[in-house]
Design a protein around this motif. Structure first.
Motif, PDB file in Angstrom:
ATOM      1  N   VAL A  41      33.398  36.074 -38.946  1.00 40.03           N
ATOM      2  CA  VAL A  41      32.892  37.398 -39.313  1.00 40.03           C
ATOM      3  C   VAL A  41      31.460  37.247 -39.799  1.00 40.03           C
ATOM      4  CG1 VAL A  41      33.211  39.410 -40.801  1.00 40.03           C
ATOM      5  CG2 VAL A  41      35.213  38.161 -39.972  1.00 40.03           C
ATOM      6  N   GLY A  42      30.564  38.058 -39.245  1.00 41.66           N
ATOM      7  CA  GLY A  42      29.167  38.062 -39.682  1.00 41.66           C
ATOM      8  C   GLY A  42      28.710  39.489 -39.858  1.00 41.66           C
ATOM      9  N   GLY A  43      27.629  39.687 -40.601  1.00 40.74           N
ATOM     10  CA  GLY A  43      27.144  41.054 -40.805  1.00 40.74           C
ATOM     11  C   GLY A  43      27.542  41.510 -42.184  1.00 40.74           C
ATOM     12  N   GLY A  44      26.528  41.896 -42.989  1.00 34.09           N
ATOM     13  CA  GLY A  44      26.771  42.248 -44.385  1.00 34.09           C
ATOM     14  C   GLY A  44      27.923  43.210 -44.572  1.00 34.09           C
ATOM     15  N   ASP A  45      27.971  44.269 -43.728  1.00 25.49           N
ATOM     16  CA  ASP A  45      28.992  45.297 -43.927  1.00 25.49           C
ATOM     17  C   ASP A  45      30.387  44.822 -43.525  1.00 25.49           C
ATOM     18  OD1 ASP A  45      27.467  47.385 -45.030  1.00 25.49           O
ATOM     19  OD2 ASP A  45      26.593  47.765 -43.070  1.00 25.49           O
ATOM     20  N   SER A  46      30.488  44.087 -42.438  1.00 29.52           N
ATOM     21  CA  SER A  46      31.829  43.621 -42.042  1.00 29.52           C
ATOM     22  C   SER A  46      32.341  42.591 -43.045  1.00 29.52           C
ATOM     23  CB  SER A  46      31.869  43.069 -40.618  1.00 29.52           C
ATOM     24  OG  SER A  46      30.617  42.926 -40.068  1.00 29.52           O
ATOM     25  N   VAL A  47      31.418  41.765 -43.570  1.00 32.08           N
ATOM     26  CA  VAL A  47      31.823  40.790 -44.594  1.00 32.08           C
ATOM     27  C   VAL A  47      32.308  41.544 -45.840  1.00 32.08           C
ATOM     28  CG1 VAL A  47      31.005  38.989 -46.155  1.00 32.08           C
ATOM     29  CG2 VAL A  47      30.302  38.967 -43.756  1.00 32.08           C
ATOM     30  N   ARG A  48      31.548  42.582 -46.218  1.00 34.99           N
ATOM     31  CA  ARG A  48      31.960  43.368 -47.400  1.00 34.99           C
ATOM     32  C   ARG A  48      33.347  43.982 -47.180  1.00 34.99           C
ATOM     33  NH1 ARG A  48      28.508  48.418 -49.110  1.00 34.99           N
ATOM     34  NH2 ARG A  48      30.280  49.459 -50.034  1.00 34.99           N
ATOM     35  N   ALA A  49      33.581  44.470 -45.952  1.00 34.45           N
ATOM     36  CA  ALA A  49      34.885  45.072 -45.652  1.00 34.45           C
ATOM     37  C   ALA A  49      35.996  44.031 -45.787  1.00 34.45           C
ATOM     38  CB  ALA A  49      34.876  45.655 -44.240  1.00 34.45           C
ATOM     39  N   VAL A  50      35.734  42.813 -45.323  1.00 30.96           N
ATOM     40  CA  VAL A  50      36.737  41.741 -45.416  1.00 30.96           C
ATOM     41  C   VAL A  50      36.993  41.394 -46.886  1.00 30.96           C
ATOM     42  CG1 VAL A  50      37.013  39.265 -44.991  1.00 30.96           C
ATOM     43  CG2 VAL A  50      36.341  40.757 -43.132  1.00 30.96           C
ATOM     44  N   VAL A  51      35.903  41.327 -47.667  1.00 29.35           N
ATOM     45  CA  VAL A  51      36.026  41.001 -49.094  1.00 29.35           C
ATOM     46  C   VAL A  51      36.819  42.107 -49.799  1.00 29.35           C
ATOM     47  CG1 VAL A  51      34.738  40.749 -51.260  1.00 29.35           C
ATOM     48  CG2 VAL A  51      33.914  39.620 -49.193  1.00 29.35           C
ATOM     49  N   GLU A  52      36.440  43.365 -49.541  1.00 28.40           N
ATOM     50  CA  GLU A  52      37.108  44.480 -50.230  1.00 28.40           C
ATOM     51  C   GLU A  52      38.575  44.607 -49.834  1.00 28.40           C
ATOM     52  OE1 GLU A  52      34.735  47.978 -49.695  1.00 28.40           O
ATOM     53  OE2 GLU A  52      33.112  47.165 -50.942  1.00 28.40           O
ATOM     54  N   ALA A  53      38.891  44.211 -48.605  1.00 27.15           N
ATOM     55  CA  ALA A  53      40.297  44.268 -48.176  1.00 27.15           C
ATOM     56  C   ALA A  53      41.061  43.038 -48.692  1.00 27.15           C
ATOM     57  CB  ALA A  53      40.366  44.362 -46.658  1.00 27.15           C
ATOM     58  N   GLY A  54      40.381  42.173 -49.429  1.00 24.95           N
ATOM     59  CA  GLY A  54      41.041  41.008 -50.047  1.00 24.95           C
ATOM     60  C   GLY A  54      41.315  39.873 -49.078  1.00 24.95           C
ATOM     61  N   HIS A  55      40.541  39.797 -47.978  1.00 28.66           N
ATOM     62  CA  HIS A  55      40.844  38.785 -46.955  1.00 28.66           C
ATOM     63  C   HIS A  55      39.767  37.722 -46.780  1.00 28.66           C
ATOM     64  CE1 HIS A  55      44.470  40.716 -45.790  1.00 28.66           C
ATOM     65  NE2 HIS A  55      43.872  41.845 -45.480  1.00 28.66           N
ATOM     66  N   PHE A  56      38.850  37.605 -47.747  1.00 30.70           N
ATOM     67  CA  PHE A  56      37.746  36.657 -47.589  1.00 30.70           C
ATOM     68  C   PHE A  56      38.255  35.249 -47.262  1.00 30.70           C
ATOM     69  CE2 PHE A  56      34.578  33.629 -49.066  1.00 30.70           C
ATOM     70  CZ  PHE A  56      33.407  34.141 -48.538  1.00 30.70           C
ATOM     71  N   ASN A  57      39.288  34.825 -47.983  1.00 31.51           N
ATOM     72  CA  ASN A  57      39.777  33.449 -47.797  1.00 31.51           C
ATOM     73  C   ASN A  57      40.695  33.273 -46.593  1.00 31.51           C
ATOM     74  OD1 ASN A  57      38.383  32.345 -49.984  1.00 31.51           O
ATOM     75  ND2 ASN A  57      39.884  33.261 -51.388  1.00 31.51           N
ATOM     76  N   ASP A  58      41.026  34.385 -45.923  1.00 29.90           N
ATOM     77  CA  ASP A  58      41.943  34.288 -44.778  1.00 29.90           C
ATOM     78  C   ASP A  58      41.204  34.167 -43.448  1.00 29.90           C
ATOM     79  OD1 ASP A  58      44.033  34.664 -46.571  1.00 29.90           O
ATOM     80  OD2 ASP A  58      43.834  36.841 -46.435  1.00 29.90           O
ATOM     81  N   ILE A  59      39.876  34.324 -43.487  1.00 24.95           N
ATOM     82  CA  ILE A  59      39.084  34.275 -42.248  1.00 24.95           C
ATOM     83  C   ILE A  59      38.585  32.838 -42.064  1.00 24.95           C
ATOM     84  CG2 ILE A  59      36.954  35.183 -41.164  1.00 24.95           C
ATOM     85  CD1 ILE A  59      39.233  37.290 -41.472  1.00 24.95           C
ATOM     86  N   SER A  60      38.543  32.345 -40.794  1.00 27.25           N
ATOM     87  CA  SER A  60      38.147  30.947 -40.586  1.00 27.25           C
ATOM     88  C   SER A  60      36.739  30.692 -41.089  1.00 27.25           C
ATOM     89  CB  SER A  60      38.157  30.566 -39.109  1.00 27.25           C
ATOM     90  OG  SER A  60      39.266  31.041 -38.448  1.00 27.25           O
ATOM     91  N   PHE A  61      35.803  31.590 -40.757  1.00 30.44           N
ATOM     92  CA  PHE A  61      34.428  31.394 -41.218  1.00 30.44           C
ATOM     93  C   PHE A  61      33.750  32.738 -41.446  1.00 30.44           C
ATOM     94  CE2 PHE A  61      29.860  30.560 -40.562  1.00 30.44           C
ATOM     95  CZ  PHE A  61      29.682  29.680 -41.616  1.00 30.44           C
ATOM     96  N   VAL A  62      33.257  32.928 -42.671  1.00 26.50           N
ATOM     97  CA  VAL A  62      32.527  34.148 -42.993  1.00 26.50           C
ATOM     98  C   VAL A  62      31.057  33.762 -43.110  1.00 26.50           C
ATOM     99  CG1 VAL A  62      32.221  36.023 -44.648  1.00 26.50           C
ATOM    100  CG2 VAL A  62      34.515  35.137 -44.193  1.00 26.50           C
ATOM    101  N   SER A  63      30.248  34.259 -42.192  1.00 23.62           N
ATOM    102  CA  SER A  63      28.833  33.882 -42.183  1.00 23.62           C
ATOM    103  C   SER A  63      28.097  34.551 -43.339  1.00 23.62           C
ATOM    104  CB  SER A  63      28.193  34.294 -40.856  1.00 23.62           C
ATOM    105  OG  SER A  63      26.814  34.058 -40.902  1.00 23.62           O
ATOM    106  N   THR A  64      27.100  33.825 -43.893  1.00 21.94           N
ATOM    107  CA  THR A  64      26.298  34.408 -44.979  1.00 21.94           C
ATOM    108  C   THR A  64      25.138  35.230 -44.421  1.00 21.94           C
ATOM    109  OG1 THR A  64      25.035  32.355 -45.088  1.00 21.94           O
ATOM    110  CG2 THR A  64      26.818  32.619 -46.692  1.00 21.94           C
ATOM    111  N   GLY A  65      25.011  35.299 -43.093  1.00 16.80           N
ATOM    112  CA  GLY A  65      23.880  36.024 -42.516  1.00 16.80           C
ATOM    113  C   GLY A  65      24.291  37.029 -41.470  1.00 16.80           C
TER     114      GLY A  65
END
Ligand code: AMP
Length: 399
Positions: free
Chosen positions: A351-375
């Protein structure tokens, strides 16, 4: 990796300028999420362990080239000190006589964080004189600011050029490695999941990846430009009329490559994002002229979910609706959950992109994704198959 690696330079006794992306989200002046600071820790520790002294620089927010206490990095200095477990000095400006004195007196193991680079308009202008001032007393330049590597700003391009090159830090190495692996030999079926506001931002990504893809799922505001080319009425939904030709070409090319493109089957509409209480779901071909499509509907979530479930690699960039305003966040949140679930069963999810990352974080799934890009922007450039300007400025491979 073709850029010079931090591990390939002698650091003991040297002064290192480390450009980071500490542009953390703030809420009421407090750090809302410190994951960008945490992502920088391995490189900071590595450099200090090798006996160097460290000058850290970053931007924060959009202060518009002026000093603005709301965007001061002082609070980040405190958080960094806590996370690092050692003293972090803070320079109230990134250039000038006082900062130069602080930089000059650093001893091995010392850490100095500079005030926001963007308090000076010269940073964004890429001013060479500003780059020269930042270089005061610096021996080695390291870029670990993946999220801003697509920018030509003074601290990212002019500074390493002035210093005769530089090195990539551990975070940039990790990001490049993940994208390189994924793009050179993706586990198939390979699905690209796109959303966000603009088709124009993402069409180059589709064009570059088409030969390697199996499926493309398109939601968010960008979907309406594609739907319009198929003759559908999109009402007051986001539309880029000047991209209709490009969207049509993408649909034809996808057909040639045997790539399935899935557009929304149903849409959550309302007169505007500001009237969420009037939200209702209609079939994608029945959007009334005076309403706008603001999220994907439940049938679309189900259909996208089925494609995601049979994929071995999924790359996601861009929210599938106006996720900042409930109930238009539902499609994005459900897709985030589906992606998290398939990752548990072996699918590679990026997952990349500030908004999609935020959506993943807010849905509580940050640690369930293989790689969350910082950019966000930087990862799109890599997906487009292009080079990142800031990394080009580091010079070729050195050992
Ligand atoms: P991007 O930076 O291109 O990924 O776009 C992110 C923005 O797209 C977010 O602010 C979303 O609110 C917006 N967005 C997503 N879907 C829609 C839509 N259907 N209509 C309007 N804006 C949208």
């Amino acid at each position: 990796m073709k850029y010079p690696l931090l591990q390939n330079t002698e650091l003991a006794g040297r002064k290192v300028f480390l450009r980071l992306d500490l542009n953390v989200p703030l809420h009421d002046g407090r750090i809302a999420d410190d994951s960008r600071i945490k992502a920088a820790l391995p490189t900071i520790r590595y450099i200090l362990d090798k006996g160097a002294s460290l000058v850290i620089a970053s931007h924060l927010g959009r202060p518009g080239g002026k000093r603005n206490a709301d965007y001061s990095l002082a609070s980040i200095a405190y958080r960094l000190e806590t996370l690092l477990g050692r003293k972090v000095l803070f320079a109230p400006d990134c250039i000038g006589a006082r900062t130069e004195t602080m930089v000059a007196s650093l001893k091995p193991g010392d850490v100095l964080l500079l005030e926001n680079l963007r308090f000076h308009p010269e940073e964004k202008e890429g001013d060479p004189d500003f780059s020269r001032k930042l270089a005061y007393c610096i021996d080695i330049y390291v870029n670990d600011a993946f999220g801003t590597c697509h920018r030509k700003h003074a601290s990212l391009k002019g500074l390493p050029e002035f210093l005769g090159g530089g090195y990539i830090g551990l975070l940039v190495q990790k990001e490049l490695h993940i994208f390189d692996e994924m793009l050179s030999s993706p586990a198939r079926p390979f699905t690209l999941l796109l959303g966000g506001a603009k088709a124009s931002d993402k069409i180059p990504v589709i064009e570059n990846l088409l030969p390697r893809l199996d499926h493309i799922l398109i939601g968010g505001g960008m979907a309406f430009t594609f739907m319009k080319t198929l003759g559908m009425n999109v009402g007051r939904s986001l539309l880029e009329l000047d991209r209709l030709g490009a969207a049509e070409k993408v649909l034809k090319e996808a057909d040639k490559f045997g790539v399935d493109i899935f557009l929304p089957l149903d849409i959550v509409i309302a007169p505007s994002p500001g009237s969420p209480e009037q939200a209702r779901t209609v079939s994608a071909d029945s959007i009334p002229a005076n309403e706008a499509g603001l999220d994907i509907g439940p049938r679309t979530v189900e259909q996208f979910g089925r494609v995601i479930e049979k994929s071995c690699t999924v790359v996601w960039n861009g929210p599938l609706g106006v996720f900042e305003i409930p109930p238009f966040d539902r499609g994005t949140r459900r897709i985030a959950s589906i992606l998290a679930n398939v990752t548990k069963t072996g699918t590679i999810s990026v997952v990349g992109g500030g908004d999609s990352v935020r959506a993943v974080v807010e849905a509580g799934h940050f640690n369930d994704i293989s790689f969350v890009s910082t950019g966000g922007g930087a990862s799109l450039i890599l997906l487009e198959g292009n080079e990142l300007f800031a990394l080009e400025a580091l010079g070729g491979e050195r050992s």
